[in-house]
Design a protein around this motif. Sequence first.
Motif, PDB file in Angstrom:
ATOM      1  N   TYR A 271     123.683 -32.484  60.242  1.00  0.00           N
ATOM      2  CA  TYR A 271     124.087 -31.140  59.823  1.00  0.00           C
ATOM      3  C   TYR A 271     123.133 -30.594  58.755  1.00  0.00           C
ATOM      4  CZ  TYR A 271     126.847 -27.435  57.695  1.00  0.00           C
ATOM      5  OH  TYR A 271     127.265 -26.239  57.181  1.00  0.00           O
ATOM      6  N   ALA A 272     122.721 -31.455  57.849  1.00  0.00           N
ATOM      7  CA  ALA A 272     121.769 -31.033  56.822  1.00  0.00           C
ATOM      8  C   ALA A 272     120.438 -30.638  57.446  1.00  0.00           C
ATOM      9  CB  ALA A 272     121.567 -32.155  55.800  1.00  0.00           C
ATOM     10  N   ILE A 273     120.009 -31.386  58.478  1.00  0.00           N
ATOM     11  CA  ILE A 273     118.763 -31.061  59.161  1.00  0.00           C
ATOM     12  C   ILE A 273     118.842 -29.669  59.782  1.00  0.00           C
ATOM     13  CG2 ILE A 273     117.353 -31.623  61.174  1.00  0.00           C
ATOM     14  CD1 ILE A 273     116.711 -33.440  58.996  1.00  0.00           C
ATOM     15  N   LEU A 274     119.942 -29.362  60.452  1.00  0.00           N
ATOM     16  CA  LEU A 274     120.096 -28.071  61.099  1.00  0.00           C
ATOM     17  C   LEU A 274     120.106 -26.931  60.087  1.00  0.00           C
ATOM     18  CD1 LEU A 274     122.797 -28.957  63.803  1.00  0.00           C
ATOM     19  CD2 LEU A 274     120.350 -28.560  64.170  1.00  0.00           C
TER      20      LEU A 274
ATOM     21  N   SER B   2     110.884 -27.417  48.968  1.00  0.00           N
ATOM     22  CA  SER B   2     111.642 -28.636  49.280  1.00  0.00           C
ATOM     23  C   SER B   2     112.144 -28.608  50.720  1.00  0.00           C
ATOM     24  CB  SER B   2     112.816 -28.786  48.311  1.00  0.00           C
ATOM     25  OG  SER B   2     113.791 -27.784  48.540  1.00  0.00           O
ATOM     26  N   LYS B   3     112.492 -27.417  51.211  1.00  0.00           N
ATOM     27  CA  LYS B   3     112.911 -27.323  52.606  1.00  0.00           C
ATOM     28  C   LYS B   3     111.728 -27.496  53.557  1.00  0.00           C
ATOM     29  CE  LYS B   3     117.010 -24.492  51.808  1.00  0.00           C
ATOM     30  NZ  LYS B   3     117.744 -23.244  52.122  1.00  0.00           N
TER      31      LYS B   3
ATOM     32  N   PHE C 158     112.946 -39.041  58.389  1.00  0.00           N
ATOM     33  CA  PHE C 158     114.068 -39.794  57.835  1.00  0.00           C
ATOM     34  C   PHE C 158     113.580 -40.635  56.665  1.00  0.00           C
ATOM     35  CE2 PHE C 158     116.823 -43.534  57.532  1.00  0.00           C
ATOM     36  CZ  PHE C 158     118.050 -42.909  57.327  1.00  0.00           C
ATOM     37  N   GLN C 159     114.112 -40.311  55.476  1.00  0.00           N
ATOM     38  CA  GLN C 159     113.793 -41.076  54.266  1.00  0.00           C
ATOM     39  C   GLN C 159     115.084 -41.379  53.514  1.00  0.00           C
ATOM     40  OE1 GLN C 159     110.467 -39.631  51.865  1.00  0.00           O
ATOM     41  NE2 GLN C 159     109.848 -38.274  53.535  1.00  0.00           N
TER      42      GLN C 159
ATOM     43  N   LEU D 200     115.125 -36.608  50.922  1.00  0.00           N
ATOM     44  CA  LEU D 200     114.853 -35.198  51.161  1.00  0.00           C
ATOM     45  C   LEU D 200     116.100 -34.341  50.940  1.00  0.00           C
ATOM     46  CD1 LEU D 200     112.621 -35.445  54.363  1.00  0.00           C
ATOM     47  CD2 LEU D 200     111.897 -35.035  52.009  1.00  0.00           C
ATOM     48  N   MET D 201     117.233 -34.840  51.378  1.00  0.00           N
ATOM     49  CA  MET D 201     118.482 -34.096  51.208  1.00  0.00           C
ATOM     50  C   MET D 201     118.790 -33.885  49.725  1.00  0.00           C
ATOM     51  SD  MET D 201     122.295 -35.091  52.540  1.00  0.00           S
ATOM     52  CE  MET D 201     121.630 -35.541  54.147  1.00  0.00           C
TER      53      MET D 201
END
Length: 470
Positions: free
Chosen positions: A10-13, A307-308, A350-351, A355-356
């Motif tokens: 969801y965060a990725i989207l 950051s995005k 993916f880290q 990143l989130m």
Amino acid sequence: MYVYLRKWCYAILCLLSPVLLSAQNGQKYLERALPQTWQENSDDFQQTLPVDDHWWSNFNDPLLDSLIAVAIKQNYSVQMAADRIAMAKANLRIQQGSYSPTLGLNAGWTRQQSSGNTTQLPQSVTQYTDASLNMNWEIDVFGSIRNRVKAQKENFAASKEEYNAVMVSLCAQVASAYINLRELQQELEVVNKNCESQLAVVKITEKRFETGLVSKLDVAQALSVYYDTKSSVPMLEAGIIQYTNSLGVLMGLYPWDVRKIIETQQPLPEYIEPVGVGIPANLLLRRPDIRSAERQVNAYAASLGASKSDWWPQIFVKGSVGFASHDIDKIANHNSLTYEIAPTLTWNFFQGTKLMQATRLAKAQLDESVRQFNETVLTSVQEVDNAMSAYKNSIKQIVALREVVNQGKETLTLSLDLYKQGLSPFQNVLDAQRSLLSYENALTQAKGNSLLSLIQLYQALGGGWSESNN
């Protein structure tokens, strides 16, 4: 595990949505409506912009002009603010360097001998020479570098506004210290004049006592009033020294250098005129602290966009060109030419939560900066309204106290005349002396407070200071 993956997806989207582009502009977050009118509205204020430069010149005091000019050149806070501008500019140039490719030069000579006892091959010696030019260039497709450069540009602009704020504050501090010093000097003059007047009354009571017209009580009471007035002199002199020292620090000088300049007493500047206060919506935007807060919002908005952008792939172009040969005399031969071109795409999609959380941090910083901007706007309105109210009412107080002083002088004259004629007790003279001293001190303090309120008003209005900084 399923819940964690669902939150991550969801965060990725969300982060890869079109919001990515809009987050680069901090203006969309500034929703604080600026007022169109001030609370105070009277003939003391005009709806025109104040003077852009040197507001303190309205006091018509050449010495004050000189003190502020020296402070602007020598004050260490101003110099440190200029240093911060230079540092912000250097950080901007560093970030802008990310637009350019990195180039490196490698050159070397290698000689190597292999053992003849470890393999069936005979012992051999090899040597070669090489020289190459290497390049690594990140192509800013998704705006990561662009947003970080924008953030540094806003920080650079904010440092200029902070410099202006320091200048406004410095000029206001010098003017305030100068007015306080002149006020104390004038209070000291009032005390000295009252001491002379009271000493003359002491002599009158002594003569009347010597002639047997009054008792010694009148002499003792007259002396008590005289010495009580004289006892306030040391504290006034101590206050003068303190403000002299303050001016010295503000001007970057030692106190004794300033003391020589301002030791001569001068009256307080007379200033009772309408003040231009401008329209709030236009005027507040010229305040350095509000402009700086706005720049900070833009900087954090750009950092959020950067950051995005980190969620997207990074594209690099790597390459090298050079020469290599076993024989150094053939190093420039076309057969020795070597080159490499290697476009590269790197996507660390993916880290963990790094990143989130970085994006959440940037968003929280942006939210804080927006609230700081809103608070700065509200505070500025409060400061202007308070200063306007204080200045307007101080004018009324001065007008009233002038009448009080005039009546106090007349009361002292009448009571003293009646006392000389034996028609009034000496207590009336004592009361008149004490009252007159209190009235004159109150008038002097009211004049000083009025000028201080005016200085605070100019400071709240943005100070009128404008200077281009590179």
